[in-house]
Design a protein around this motif. Structure first.
Motif, PDB file in Angstrom:
ATOM      1  N   ARG A 151       0.835  -1.203   0.000  1.00 35.12           N
ATOM      2  CA  ARG A 151       0.000   0.000   0.000  1.00 35.12           C
ATOM      3  C   ARG A 151       0.873   1.259   0.000  1.00 35.12           C
ATOM      4  O   ARG A 151       0.649   2.188  -0.767  1.00 35.12           O
ATOM      5  CB  ARG A 151      -0.886  -0.020   1.253  1.00 35.12           C
ATOM      6  N   SER A 152       1.901   1.223   0.838  1.00 35.17           N
ATOM      7  CA  SER A 152       2.795   2.378   0.926  1.00 35.17           C
ATOM      8  C   SER A 152       3.520   2.599  -0.396  1.00 35.17           C
ATOM      9  O   SER A 152       3.733   3.741  -0.819  1.00 35.17           O
ATOM     10  CB  SER A 152       3.818   2.159   2.053  1.00 35.17           C
ATOM     11  N   GLU A 153       3.899   1.495  -1.031  1.00 33.76           N
ATOM     12  CA  GLU A 153       4.638   1.623  -2.291  1.00 33.76           C
ATOM     13  C   GLU A 153       3.749   2.182  -3.407  1.00 33.76           C
ATOM     14  O   GLU A 153       4.209   2.944  -4.252  1.00 33.76           O
ATOM     15  CB  GLU A 153       5.201   0.254  -2.687  1.00 33.76           C
ATOM     16  N   VAL A 154       2.477   1.815  -3.403  1.00 29.89           N
ATOM     17  CA  VAL A 154       1.552   2.396  -4.386  1.00 29.89           C
ATOM     18  C   VAL A 154       1.464   3.907  -4.181  1.00 29.89           C
ATOM     19  O   VAL A 154       1.534   4.693  -5.137  1.00 29.89           O
ATOM     20  CB  VAL A 154       0.151   1.756  -4.271  1.00 29.89           C
ATOM     21  N   LEU A 155       1.350   4.327  -2.917  1.00 30.08           N
ATOM     22  CA  LEU A 155       1.278   5.757  -2.619  1.00 30.08           C
ATOM     23  C   LEU A 155       2.568   6.460  -3.065  1.00 30.08           C
ATOM     24  O   LEU A 155       2.525   7.552  -3.654  1.00 30.08           O
ATOM     25  CB  LEU A 155       1.049   5.976  -1.120  1.00 30.08           C
ATOM     26  N   ARG A 156       3.718   5.826  -2.802  1.00 31.45           N
ATOM     27  CA  ARG A 156       4.999   6.424  -3.221  1.00 31.45           C
ATOM     28  C   ARG A 156       5.041   6.616  -4.738  1.00 31.45           C
ATOM     29  O   ARG A 156       5.440   7.665  -5.236  1.00 31.45           O
ATOM     30  CB  ARG A 156       6.162   5.502  -2.823  1.00 31.45           C
ATOM     31  N   ARG A 157       4.619   5.597  -5.467  1.00 33.31           N
ATOM     32  CA  ARG A 157       4.708   5.661  -6.926  1.00 33.31           C
ATOM     33  C   ARG A 157       3.768   6.720  -7.497  1.00 33.31           C
ATOM     34  O   ARG A 157       4.097   7.421  -8.450  1.00 33.31           O
ATOM     35  CB  ARG A 157       4.437   4.278  -7.536  1.00 33.31           C
ATOM     36  N   ILE A 158       2.583   6.822  -6.881  1.00 37.08           N
ATOM     37  CA  ILE A 158       1.651   7.863  -7.321  1.00 37.08           C
ATOM     38  C   ILE A 158       2.248   9.237  -7.040  1.00 37.08           C
ATOM     39  O   ILE A 158       2.221  10.139  -7.893  1.00 37.08           O
ATOM     40  CB  ILE A 158       0.289   7.720  -6.602  1.00 37.08           C
ATOM     41  N   ALA A 159       2.804   9.400  -5.845  1.00 38.96           N
ATOM     42  CA  ALA A 159       3.369  10.704  -5.461  1.00 38.96           C
ATOM     43  C   ALA A 159       4.550  11.065  -6.358  1.00 38.96           C
ATOM     44  O   ALA A 159       4.669  12.211  -6.810  1.00 38.96           O
ATOM     45  CB  ALA A 159       3.791  10.676  -3.994  1.00 38.96           C
ATOM     46  N   ARG A 160       5.401  10.091  -6.621  1.00 38.42           N
ATOM     47  CA  ARG A 160       6.562  10.384  -7.473  1.00 38.42           C
ATOM     48  C   ARG A 160       6.121  10.726  -8.889  1.00 38.42           C
ATOM     49  O   ARG A 160       6.685  11.600  -9.537  1.00 38.42           O
ATOM     50  CB  ARG A 160       7.517   9.194  -7.466  1.00 38.42           C
ATOM     51  N   LYS A 161       5.124  10.028  -9.366  1.00 29.14           N
ATOM     52  CA  LYS A 161       4.619  10.315 -10.706  1.00 29.14           C
ATOM     53  C   LYS A 161       4.035  11.731 -10.757  1.00 29.14           C
ATOM     54  O   LYS A 161       4.215  12.458 -11.739  1.00 29.14           O
ATOM     55  CB  LYS A 161       3.522   9.309 -11.065  1.00 29.14           C
ATOM     56  N   HIS A 162       3.352  12.124  -9.678  1.00 32.46           N
ATOM     57  CA  HIS A 162       2.692  13.428  -9.661  1.00 32.46           C
ATOM     58  C   HIS A 162       3.670  14.572  -9.421  1.00 32.46           C
ATOM     59  O   HIS A 162       3.607  15.610 -10.085  1.00 32.46           O
ATOM     60  CB  HIS A 162       1.612  13.433  -8.572  1.00 32.46           C
ATOM     61  N   PHE A 163       4.588  14.361  -8.444  1.00 36.67           N
ATOM     62  CA  PHE A 163       5.482  15.457  -8.062  1.00 36.67           C
ATOM     63  C   PHE A 163       6.731  15.565  -8.943  1.00 36.67           C
ATOM     64  O   PHE A 163       7.318  16.621  -9.070  1.00 36.67           O
ATOM     65  CB  PHE A 163       5.923  15.301  -6.606  1.00 36.67           C
ATOM     66  N   LYS A 164       7.160  14.409  -9.499  1.00 37.35           N
ATOM     67  CA  LYS A 164       8.395  14.426 -10.287  1.00 37.35           C
ATOM     68  C   LYS A 164       8.075  13.950 -11.697  1.00 37.35           C
ATOM     69  O   LYS A 164       8.436  12.831 -12.079  1.00 37.35           O
ATOM     70  CB  LYS A 164       9.449  13.510  -9.651  1.00 37.35           C
ATOM     71  N   LYS A 165       7.380  14.769 -12.411  1.00 34.12           N
ATOM     72  CA  LYS A 165       6.914  14.361 -13.727  1.00 34.12           C
ATOM     73  C   LYS A 165       8.092  14.067 -14.650  1.00 34.12           C
ATOM     74  O   LYS A 165       9.034  14.820 -14.753  1.00 34.12           O
ATOM     75  CB  LYS A 165       6.030  15.452 -14.334  1.00 34.12           C
ATOM     76  N   GLY A 166       8.032  12.911 -15.321  1.00 37.87           N
ATOM     77  CA  GLY A 166       9.056  12.524 -16.279  1.00 37.87           C
ATOM     78  C   GLY A 166       8.398  11.711 -17.356  1.00 37.87           C
ATOM     79  O   GLY A 166       7.197  11.781 -17.559  1.00 37.87           O
ATOM     80  N   SER A 167       9.143  10.902 -18.043  1.00 38.91           N
ATOM     81  CA  SER A 167       8.520  10.054 -19.051  1.00 38.91           C
ATOM     82  C   SER A 167       9.366   8.811 -19.263  1.00 38.91           C
ATOM     83  O   SER A 167      10.567   8.794 -19.009  1.00 38.91           O
ATOM     84  CB  SER A 167       8.381  10.802 -20.372  1.00 38.91           C
ATOM     85  N   GLY A 168       8.719   7.739 -19.727  1.00 40.97           N
ATOM     86  CA  GLY A 168       9.388   6.506 -20.119  1.00 40.97           C
ATOM     87  C   GLY A 168      10.348   5.968 -19.090  1.00 40.97           C
ATOM     88  O   GLY A 168       9.988   5.727 -17.939  1.00 40.97           O
TER      89      GLY A 168
END
Length: 538
Positions: free
Chosen positions: A135-152
């Motif tokens: 659960r924590s890892e899902v939250l981390r991945r969502i947060a990283r995707k949202h706060f540190k936008k990148g690609s590929g």
């Protein structure tokens, strides 16, 4: 559908009708190790799948999380979640929790010590979905995707490789309600990190930002309590009627004529109960009244709004609701002019009043709060109560409420008390601060919508059921011997009641449950007939 052992956090946004399902659960000891001894798992109804988020594991914990009917509504909910996500990581909007949140968010070594400690993960047969760090890892991945936008490849490298869509968000919301917030994982973490805090922060986003929370906790919980005085809906007139009934019942059972003090100004003690006791287990406030009167204490109950119900469901899902309730509960005590608040048998009320809300009032407004446990042990130790332990000469084991032992460190008084009144007391394994949650913690005990009860009975309470069976292995299959599970917490008692009913344990094996004070009253020398109903001939 993905097998539990193959599930990965990145799968949370993938388009499966149901991401995974329960398969082989943790084995139970005898006599529940035989085929046909427990009900089978069921499938969710199609109507539930169409309306709610049943796409996680087939269970629905949040009965207000309905599927959006338009694309715009779907996007709006995702945006609201992301707005809430930003707020929990802001010092301005989450000051009380930001430090432990960031530590738990950033420093997990993924050693999985927490998984070994988690009763839900173990009971599920070690399904990856219920691993605390999943659960924590899902939250981390969502947060990283949202706060540190990148690609590929950049997203994959920084752990941001998860799709942020409504299904991901909704499944994460549901997953926050597969954790009892018992914090056994935090206790065992070598770094002191708290995955339960992350689960609670997810619940906060849903409630405080999106207006979505399980009805039993919010609409029928904190909202009802603020409106009527109690999450049970019991009003002042109904309470007073109930107390009259309790007084009559005390006299009928024990011969003692007791007038329960109500709204007594300037009393030494304001005793507060979980109002569920007045409704479901009136023998518990009755037992408190008998013991306090026998010991000659200067005490009172309150009939004021929020004065007779010490629960505070807000601590499970919403800081704002928690604060509103705590402020009114403390106001009642201050208006009565009592010297201290003594908390009865409700574990989460212990945490809510004595820990979470401890700093809401300071200086001259401060009122000491304490557990009933040290007080009761003092009464017994100092011979204020005349006891005959032979009246409780049957096997007894004790459940440790997480909020009392793990949160507050109150471990020994209840053991001293129960040993003084129960010659056949035996500990659960493990016990004390290492004991497992009852499985009803953080609201699960009162969440019964759709098929959520099945998740509770089959998974979250399974470890507790195993502990109960283990504790009584020497007598469990002899129905002539009564056995007693002592649970000094209203919420835990409800969870254990439901376990015994679901597995038909009382009916088949003569196992009963109840509080601690009832056991003490049953041992009083001057009461002729048993106080515990299962020992009475009538």
């Amino acid at each position: 559908m993905i097998k539990g052992k193959d599930l990965k956090p990145q799968d949370m946004g993938k388009p499966h009708e149901q991401l995974t399902k329960l398969e082989k659960l943790m084995d139970l000891p005898a006599p529940y190790d035989k085929p046909g001894m427990e009900p089978s798992l069921t499938e969710p109804k199609d109507a539930w799948k169409e309306k709610f988020c049943a796409s996680l594991d087939g269970y629905i914990g949040i009965d207000t999380l309905t599927r959006p009917t338009t694309k715009e509504e779907e996007e709006e909910q995702v945006e609201m979640f992301l707005s809430g996500l930003e707020k929990i990581f802001s010092d301005e909007t989450n000051r009380n929790f930001i430090q432990p949140l960031l530590l738990s968010f950033e420093y997990c070594a993924k050693c999985n010590t927490c998984s070994e400690a988690c009763h839900v993960f173990q009971a599920s047969g070690q399904n990856e979905l219920y691993r605390p760090i999943f659960r924590s890892e899902v939250l981390r991945r969502i947060a990283r995707k949202h706060f540190k936008k990148g690609s590929g490849i950049v997203e994959k490298f920084i752990g941001a490789d998860i799709d942020i869509n409504w299904e991901t968000i909704a499944r994460l919301g549901e997953l926050a309600y597969r954790c009892n917030l018992c914090r056994r994982c935090a206790q065992t973490c070598p770094l002191g990190l708290d995955n339960a805090l992350l689960a609670r922060e997810i619940r906060k986003i849903f409630s405080q930002e999106m207006g979505i929370a399980p009805r039993p906790l919010h609409e029928k919980g904190t909202v009802l309590q603020l409106k009527t005085g109690s999450s049970t809906g019991i009003t002042k007139p109904a309470l007073l009627d109930n107390i009259e009934f309790i007084e009559e019942d005390i006299e009928e059972k024990t011969g003692k004529k007791i007038k329960i003090p109500i709204d007594k100004k300037g009393a030494d003690i304001l005793l507060t109960h979980n109002a569920g006791e007045f409704m479901a287990w009136p023998e518990n406030p009755a037992a408190f009244a008998i013991l306090f009167e026998d010991a000659g204490l200067d005490w009172t109950l309150s009939s004021d709004l929020l004065g007779y119900d010490n629960v505070n469901y807000g601590i499970w899902y919403d800081d704002s609701q928690a604060k509103k309730i705590a402020l009114q509960q403390f106001k009642v005590a201050r208006d009565l002019g009592v010297k201290r608040i003594v908390l009865g048998e409700c574990g989460h009320a212990h945490k809510a009043a004595a820990v979470s809300a401890d700093r809401l009032f300071t200086g001259e407004d401060y009122i000491p709060k304490e557990s009933f446990l040290p007080l009761l042990w003092d009464l017994i130790k100092n011979n204020k109560l005349k006891l005959d332990p032979s009246k409780n000469n049957f096997p007894v084991t004790m459940h440790d409420p997480c909020n009392v032992v793990r949160m507050m460190g109150i471990v020994q008084p209840q053991r001293d008390i129960i040993k003084a009144v129960s010659p056949q007391f035996r500990e659960m394994t493990p016990h004390g601060v290492h004991n497992y949650c009852c499985g009803g913690g953080s609201g699960f005990a009162i969440m019964k919508s759709m098929n959520f009860s099945e998740f509770r009975e089959k998974v979250s309470t399974r470890m507790k059921f195993k502990q109960i069976l283990d504790a009584f292995q020497d007598t469990i299959e002899d129905p002539t011997i009564p056995k007693y599970v002592c649970a000094p917490c209203s919420n835990c008692k409800g969870a254990i009641r439901d376990i015994l009913k679901f597995y038909k344990v009382t009916e088949k094996f003569n196992v009963h449950y109840g509080g601690l004070v009832e056991l003490v009253v049953n041992a009083l020398v001057d009461i002729e007939k048993p106080f515990l109903d299962f020992l009475r001939d009538d």
